[in-house]
Design an enzyme around this catalytic site. Sequence first.
Site, PDB file in Angstrom:
ATOM      1  N   GLY A 248       0.802  -1.174   0.304  1.00  0.00           N
ATOM      2  CA  GLY A 248       0.127   0.069  -0.038  1.00  0.00           C
ATOM      3  C   GLY A 248       0.962   1.138   0.060  1.00  0.00           C
ATOM      4  O   GLY A 248       2.071   1.339   0.213  1.00  0.00           O
ATOM      5  N   CYS A 249       0.310   2.388  -0.394  1.00  0.00           N
ATOM      6  CA  CYS A 249       0.956   3.531  -0.486  1.00  0.00           C
ATOM      7  C   CYS A 249       1.482   4.317   0.784  1.00  0.00           C
ATOM      8  O   CYS A 249       2.816   4.482   0.958  1.00  0.00           O
ATOM      9  CB  CYS A 249       0.283   4.527  -1.209  1.00  0.00           C
ATOM     10  SG  CYS A 249      -1.501   5.103  -0.738  1.00  0.00           S
ATOM     11  N   PHE A 250       0.486   4.339   2.005  1.00  0.00           N
ATOM     12  CA  PHE A 250       0.953   4.765   2.956  1.00  0.00           C
ATOM     13  C   PHE A 250       1.850   3.733   4.016  1.00  0.00           C
ATOM     14  O   PHE A 250       2.720   4.098   4.452  1.00  0.00           O
ATOM     15  CB  PHE A 250      -0.256   4.984   3.979  1.00  0.00           C
ATOM     16  CG  PHE A 250      -0.802   6.319   4.120  1.00  0.00           C
ATOM     17  CD1 PHE A 250      -0.132   7.315   4.386  1.00  0.00           C
ATOM     18  CD2 PHE A 250      -2.254   6.403   4.094  1.00  0.00           C
ATOM     19  CE1 PHE A 250      -0.629   8.752   4.563  1.00  0.00           C
ATOM     20  CE2 PHE A 250      -2.883   7.983   4.007  1.00  0.00           C
ATOM     21  CZ  PHE A 250      -1.930   9.037   4.381  1.00  0.00           C
TER      22      PHE A 250
ATOM     23  N   ALA B 291       5.373   4.308   2.299  1.00  0.00           N
ATOM     24  CA  ALA B 291       6.081   5.514   3.124  1.00  0.00           C
ATOM     25  C   ALA B 291       6.510   5.437   4.545  1.00  0.00           C
ATOM     26  O   ALA B 291       7.500   5.658   4.719  1.00  0.00           O
ATOM     27  CB  ALA B 291       5.223   6.648   2.995  1.00  0.00           C
TER      28      ALA B 291
END
Length: 333
Positions: free
Chosen positions: A142-144, A147
């Site tokens: 996932g993107c979050f 990061a």
Amino acid sequence: MAEKIVAGLVGGAGYAGGELLRLLLNHPQVSLAFVQSRSQAGKPVYETHPDLLGETDITFTAEADAPVDVLFLCTGHGEAKKFLATATIPAATRIIDLSQDFRWNEGTEAAFVEADGKTFIYGLPELQREKIKEAQHIANPGCFATAIQLGLLPLAAEGKLDAPVHVSGITGSTGAGQSLSATSHFSWRTENVSTYKVMEHQHLREIRRTLKQLQSEQVPPIHFIPYRGPFARGIFITSYLQTNLTLEEAQELYEGYYAGHPYVHLTRQNPDLKQVVNTNKCIIQLQKHGDQLVITSMIDNLLKGAAGQAVQNMNLVFGLEETAGLKLKPSAF
């Protein structure tokens, strides 16, 4: 030149699908066989993705109807499982799924998922690049989750996550997908900020699993507050925790962990989001304030958080240069 990798894309009408399409069309070692979208079937892709006008004349198909070496799934969450349950896919075809369907397996902490006779390896290259190289199927993170994990991996690898981690992160509107909703409408989103899924974002499961994989001792609580931002793309994360590491010790630890990883860069300057937008980079900055280590980590949610990372994983799986097709210029201004 070696024979090109033949790729197919299922669910090509959304934001991540459009970015992946752009990357694949410009990848020097990929030939695109089809782009599937039932809602857009029969239409030229440039009508849905106007940035591709002049780049290709390919049209959307209703079905995934051609044999390919690698199949990318850019469907909505829950749809990838449905597709694979009914599709006939040759055993040799590699699958890279960008949804959350195969990132997590309830009841296990393993960094892979077994589903319908297929094993999906969690595709975070900075965590397990060598396993990805040998994988048949990849579950894109996932993107979050990407990061936040990139900001914490070096500490976990050295067993240095020994205090609660407080995380705040703001994301652009493209992270919510292309379908219109009350909180993605321009008139609501512009000049506005709000929280959502406070302390219970779905990506926390991935993050905890990864940290537990690296740090065998107890993983501390991760307190995460996500924000919707008044901009289109990018994720800006600030994490902080108590530690006895000095700033120079932390800097050395991070530089050592990410040596040889082409898309994570440390900076001692104050970073800004435009440095990563339109790239596959993650930029990290460390600060020390008293006993608190403050970690800033930034990515483009559609690239390193989705399509770019998927292509990075494809490159690894097929033995290509990891950066092939991903040498992108940031927006900058």
